[in-house]
Design a protein around this motif. Structure first.
Motif, short mmCIF file in Angstrom:
data_model
loop_
_atom_site.label_atom_id
_atom_site.label_comp_id
_atom_site.label_asym_id
_atom_site.label_seq_id
_atom_site.Cartn_x
_atom_site.Cartn_y
_atom_site.Cartn_z
N ASN A 231 0.81 -1.22 0.00
CA ASN A 231 0.00 0.00 0.00
C ASN A 231 0.84 1.27 0.00
O ASN A 231 0.39 2.32 0.47
N ARG A 232 2.06 1.19 -0.56
CA ARG A 232 2.89 2.37 -0.71
C ARG A 232 3.41 2.44 -2.15
O ARG A 232 3.57 1.40 -2.81
N PRO A 233 3.66 3.64 -2.66
CA PRO A 233 4.23 3.74 -4.01
C PRO A 233 5.62 3.13 -4.06
O PRO A 233 6.36 3.09 -3.07
N ALA A 234 6.00 2.65 -5.24
CA ALA A 234 7.27 1.95 -5.41
C ALA A 234 8.43 2.91 -5.54
O ALA A 234 8.30 4.02 -6.07
N GLY A 235 9.59 2.45 -5.10
CA GLY A 235 10.85 3.10 -5.39
C GLY A 235 11.51 2.42 -6.56
O GLY A 235 10.95 1.52 -7.19
N LEU A 236 12.72 2.83 -6.85
CA LEU A 236 13.47 2.25 -7.95
C LEU A 236 13.76 0.78 -7.67
O LEU A 236 14.25 0.43 -6.60
N ARG A 237 13.42 -0.11 -8.62
CA ARG A 237 13.65 -1.54 -8.48
C ARG A 237 14.19 -2.11 -9.78
O ARG A 237 13.76 -1.69 -10.86
N THR A 238 15.10 -3.07 -9.68
CA THR A 238 15.75 -3.64 -10.86
C THR A 238 15.64 -5.15 -10.86
O THR A 238 15.72 -5.80 -9.82
N THR A 239 15.44 -5.72 -12.05
CA THR A 239 15.44 -7.15 -12.25
C THR A 239 16.00 -7.43 -13.63
O THR A 239 16.50 -6.52 -14.31
#
Length: 276
Positions: free
Chosen positions: A6-14
């Motif tokens: 229930n929070r906006p996403a931060g930078l994530r990498t895959t």
């Protein structure tokens, strides 16, 4: 309690095979679930799905773009809202606060020069997806070398001047090495998912075919903003079926901070299992 659900996403990498994928945040929008999914039983948002709601009772929908890098080339799937914020009182009744502006900073944090991006592929032409390319503000777009691709039917319905090179996309078109368009109309006439395939791996960036993990078990829920209710439901069913195949992962741009994951068949129905 605030959680990844229930929070906006931060930078994530895959990664998908040889492709490096990074979610680049731009901002967020609050979705009122009782209006957005206007035919659901309101009580489910106080019970079964309460954990998806932020402290104000909204779904926290992330806004940004999916950076796809392959070799020396880079593309972006969707382009955020742009440098503006709209208070809840001045936007649609089904929305809370809507804002963006962080995309250039996120690209810098990811170590990517925006000039390196040669393609911005839009899932659809709504302003929380095209902001930095079609309404970028006084400074102009940060992507001087990018053509903007979107579904042909969405371009046909667009009525504003476009100051950037554009490309009409059809089902099955390759828009970037290893990235293929998958038509999923309903939310807009030309809504398009993008399938990334590399090294035997597959990921579907499904845009607004799905807005929340709650829809994994409920493709039949009508969505207030779908221009074609019937086609929207058909597309959701088709996208969920594709995501349920073995080894297929998904990217849900509005899925709070659980955007990368897969559909799992559980005893109580399908559900979204998000990546760590």
């Amino acid at each position: 309690m605030t959680t990844r659900l229930n929070r906006p996403a931060g930078l994530r990498t895959t990664s998908v095979g040889e492709h490096r994928l990074t979610y680049i945040p731009d901002g967020s929008v609050q979705l009122d679930p009782r209006r957005w999914y206007h035919e659901t039983d309101p009580s489910i948002w106080d019970g079964e799905h309460a954990g998806l709601l932020d402290p104000e009772g909204y779904l926290a929908a992330s806004i940004g773009g999916l950076l796809v890098e392959h070799g020396d080339r880079a593309m972006l799937i969707d382009a955020g809202f742009g440098p503006r914020t709209i208070p809840a009182a001045h936007t649609h009744p089904a929305l809370g606060v809507l804002g963006g502006g962080d995309l250039p900073t996120g690209l810098k944090q990811a170590g990517v020069d925006p000039a390196r991006i040669d393609t911005v592929a839009l899932t659809h032409v709504h302003d929380d997806h095209f902001g930095w390319v079609l309404r970028p503000g006084p400074a102009g777009t940060p992507f001087p070398n990018a053509a903007v691709a979107a579904g042909a039917a969405d371009w046909a319905a667009w009525r504003e001047p476009v100051a950037v090179p554009t490309k009409a996309v059809h089902d099955g078109d390759e828009v970037f090495p290893g990235v293929t368009a998958m038509a999923a109309p309903g939310h807009t006439p030309g809504h398009t998912c993008y399938v990334i395939e590399s090294g035997g791996e597959r990921l579907i960036a499904f845009g607004d075919a799905l807005h929340s993990p709650a829809q994994a078990a409920h493709p039949e829920w009508p969505v207030l903003m779908d221009v074609d209710r019937v086609r929207g439901i058909e597309s959701r069913r088709r996208v969920l079926a594709a995501l349920a195949q073995d080894g297929v992962r998904g990217f849900g741009i509005h899925f709070a901070d659980v955007q990368f994951g897969r559909i799992i068949s559980g005893p109580d129905g399908p559900y979204w299992e998000y990546d760590d």
